[in-house]
Design an enzyme around this catalytic site. Structure first.
Site, PDB file in Angstrom:
ATOM      1  N   GLY A  76       0.577  10.181  -6.945  1.00 33.83           N
ATOM      2  CA  GLY A  76      -0.653  10.972  -7.221  1.00 33.83           C
ATOM      3  C   GLY A  76      -0.170  11.619  -8.584  1.00 33.83           C
ATOM      4  O   GLY A  76      -0.803  12.772  -8.847  1.00 33.83           O
ATOM      5  N   HIS A 143      10.113  12.110 -13.084  1.00 36.59           N
ATOM      6  CA  HIS A 143      10.337  11.489 -11.816  1.00 36.59           C
ATOM      7  C   HIS A 143      11.593  11.566 -11.163  1.00 36.59           C
ATOM      8  O   HIS A 143      12.111  11.133 -10.240  1.00 36.59           O
ATOM      9  CB  HIS A 143      10.007   9.870 -11.699  1.00 36.59           C
ATOM     10  CG  HIS A 143       8.594   9.356 -12.107  1.00 36.59           C
ATOM     11  ND1 HIS A 143       7.543  10.234 -11.152  1.00 36.59           N
ATOM     12  CD2 HIS A 143       7.890   8.505 -12.762  1.00 36.59           C
ATOM     13  CE1 HIS A 143       6.439   9.615 -11.390  1.00 36.59           C
ATOM     14  NE2 HIS A 143       6.480   8.615 -12.473  1.00 36.59           N
ATOM     15  N   ARG A 165       3.838  11.905  -1.401  1.00 33.53           N
ATOM     16  CA  ARG A 165       2.807  11.073  -0.702  1.00 33.53           C
ATOM     17  C   ARG A 165       3.481  10.079   0.458  1.00 33.53           C
ATOM     18  O   ARG A 165       4.659   9.733   0.197  1.00 33.53           O
ATOM     19  CB  ARG A 165       2.293  10.284  -1.660  1.00 33.53           C
ATOM     20  CG  ARG A 165       1.106   9.398  -1.137  1.00 33.53           C
ATOM     21  CD  ARG A 165       0.208   8.599  -2.419  1.00 33.53           C
ATOM     22  NE  ARG A 165      -0.986   8.068  -2.113  1.00 33.53           N
ATOM     23  CZ  ARG A 165      -1.560   7.112  -3.027  1.00 33.53           C
ATOM     24  NH1 ARG A 165      -1.194   6.831  -4.182  1.00 33.53           N
ATOM     25  NH2 ARG A 165      -2.570   6.759  -2.570  1.00 33.53           N
ATOM     26  N   SER A 173       0.290   1.289  -3.898  1.00 34.20           N
ATOM     27  CA  SER A 173       0.168   1.592  -5.116  1.00 34.20           C
ATOM     28  C   SER A 173       0.915   1.079  -5.873  1.00 34.20           C
ATOM     29  O   SER A 173       0.571   0.508  -7.116  1.00 34.20           O
ATOM     30  CB  SER A 173       0.074   3.250  -4.996  1.00 34.20           C
ATOM     31  OG  SER A 173      -0.373   3.740  -6.589  1.00 34.20           O
ATOM     32  N   ARG A 297      -6.734   3.623  -9.549  1.00 32.83           N
ATOM     33  CA  ARG A 297      -7.168   2.695  -8.518  1.00 32.83           C
ATOM     34  C   ARG A 297      -8.160   3.153  -7.364  1.00 32.83           C
ATOM     35  O   ARG A 297      -9.159   3.714  -7.718  1.00 32.83           O
ATOM     36  CB  ARG A 297      -5.990   1.854  -8.000  1.00 32.83           C
ATOM     37  CG  ARG A 297      -6.150   0.475  -7.386  1.00 32.83           C
ATOM     38  CD  ARG A 297      -4.941  -0.170  -6.791  1.00 32.83           C
ATOM     39  NE  ARG A 297      -4.393   0.353  -5.546  1.00 32.83           N
ATOM     40  CZ  ARG A 297      -4.865   0.456  -4.235  1.00 32.83           C
ATOM     41  NH1 ARG A 297      -5.542  -0.861  -4.180  1.00 32.83           N
ATOM     42  NH2 ARG A 297      -3.972   0.758  -3.433  1.00 32.83           N
TER      43      ARG A 297
END
Length: 331
Positions: A76, A143, A165, A173, A297
């Site tokens: 996300g 990240h 998530r 994903s 997506r």
């Protein structure tokens, strides 16, 4: 195996200093059918990405007003960036002003909020930050797990927001995203291979559980410095979570804003439907030649149920339960 030129620049090993080459030779390594990974400070990186991480740790000069948006890949990140930009931008441009001049309408969230490892320190150890000199706060993203990322903060009390998530949706994903940027068909065999790697903790920026735990513990130890957010809660109670995010960032909504529907307007501006329909996101690309549209997506919670077998679900659930035992972090 794919040739070097076929790999994304972040996954190659053609931008390494001699010092980093020597370091990599001493690290745990892993190679799948396409790319080599090495484990640095408990986290798996592509080689060029590791060079960027080291460049960042040594050379970034933080400001106490900086805002850092952190996440595990495919958790996300795009949405978190859009929401944070919109929250901060309110101080410069109220929603009642001309909406056509809003930065989110002319650039992708990843273009507005750069990644330390990809956009800033991948190609150079000393990126030009002058374009941020008039911005306060500056917004960046990463990240990296918290313990690695904090080395570059050098004790700064800047704000860090982490979006977490469910690992099963992250996996699906990531599977679709890899297929898009490699121009390959979505393959069941690729998903099964990625699943086994995820379960073994070997994935880009993995292990997932260590990554999430680093920020979870950081948020418990210093809640004024680290905010831990859940993608699923953002989906089920967006107004509550956006208010929470705005308060943490230092840009709380006033009663007048709430009464006038500003939160709903912000959520609509940052919605998947709105952002994915913008021309810049339909036709634009990152400097690494990733289509902006590949970052949009479904954005659904529970899409993994359409792809993982009950056996796969049980296996990964048992691993997560074991890895998070005693932490109070649950999925």
């Amino acid at each position: 195996m794919a040739g070097k030129s076929d790999l994304p620049v972040i996954a190659r090993d053609d931008n390494l200093s001699e010092e980093t080459k020597t370091l990599i030779s001493s690290l745990p390594t892993y190679q799948d059918s396409h790319v080599k990974l090495c484990k640095y400070q408990g986290c798996w990186y592509y080689h060029n990405t590791l060079q960027a991480v080291i460049n960042y740790q040594r050379n970034f000069q933080p400001q106490d007003t900086d805002i850092i948006l952190a996440s595990f890949p495919k958790s996300g990140t795009t949405w978190l960036k859009a929401l944070s930009v919109a929250i901060v931008e309110r101080s410069k441009q109220p929603f009642d002003d001309d909406p056509l001049t809003h930065p989110l309408l002319s650039d992708n969230p990843h273009g507005i909020v750069p990644f330390f490892e990809f956009d800033m320190y991948l190609k150079t150890s000393t990126p030009d930050l002058t374009k941020f000199s008039t911005s306060s706060p500056r917004l960046f993203s990463t990240h990296m797990p918290l313990h690695t990322f904090k080395e570059g903060l050098k004790g700064s009390p800047c704000k860090v927001v982490y979006m977490c998530r469910n690992i099963k949706d992250v996996l699906i994903s990531d599977w679709h995203f890899r297929s898009k940027y490699s121009n390959n068909e979505v393959s069941r065999s690729t998903l099964e291979s990625m699943f086994e790697s995820f379960c073994g903790g070997v994935s880009f920026y993995g292990p997932f559980w260590d990554h999430a735990l680093s920020y979870w513990r950081g948020s418990l130890e210093n809640p004024k410095h680290v905010l831990f957010m859940r993608y699923e809660e953002m989906k089920t109670e967006p107004c509550v979570q956006v208010k929470r995010l705005a308060e943490f960032l230092g840009f709380p909504f006033t009663k007048e804003e709430e009464d006038s529907g500003s939160i709903s307007k912000l959520l609509e501006l940052c919605s998947l439907g709105n952002l994915s329909g913008l021309e810049v996101n339909k036709t634009g690309k990152t400097w690494m030649n990733y289509d902006y549209k590949s970052y949009f997506r479904k954005g659904e919670v529970g899409d993994w149920k359409n792809h993982l077998t009950p056996e796969m679900e049980n296996k990964i659930d048992m691993i997560i339960e074991e890895k998070l035992k005693g932490s109070d972090l649950k999925f």
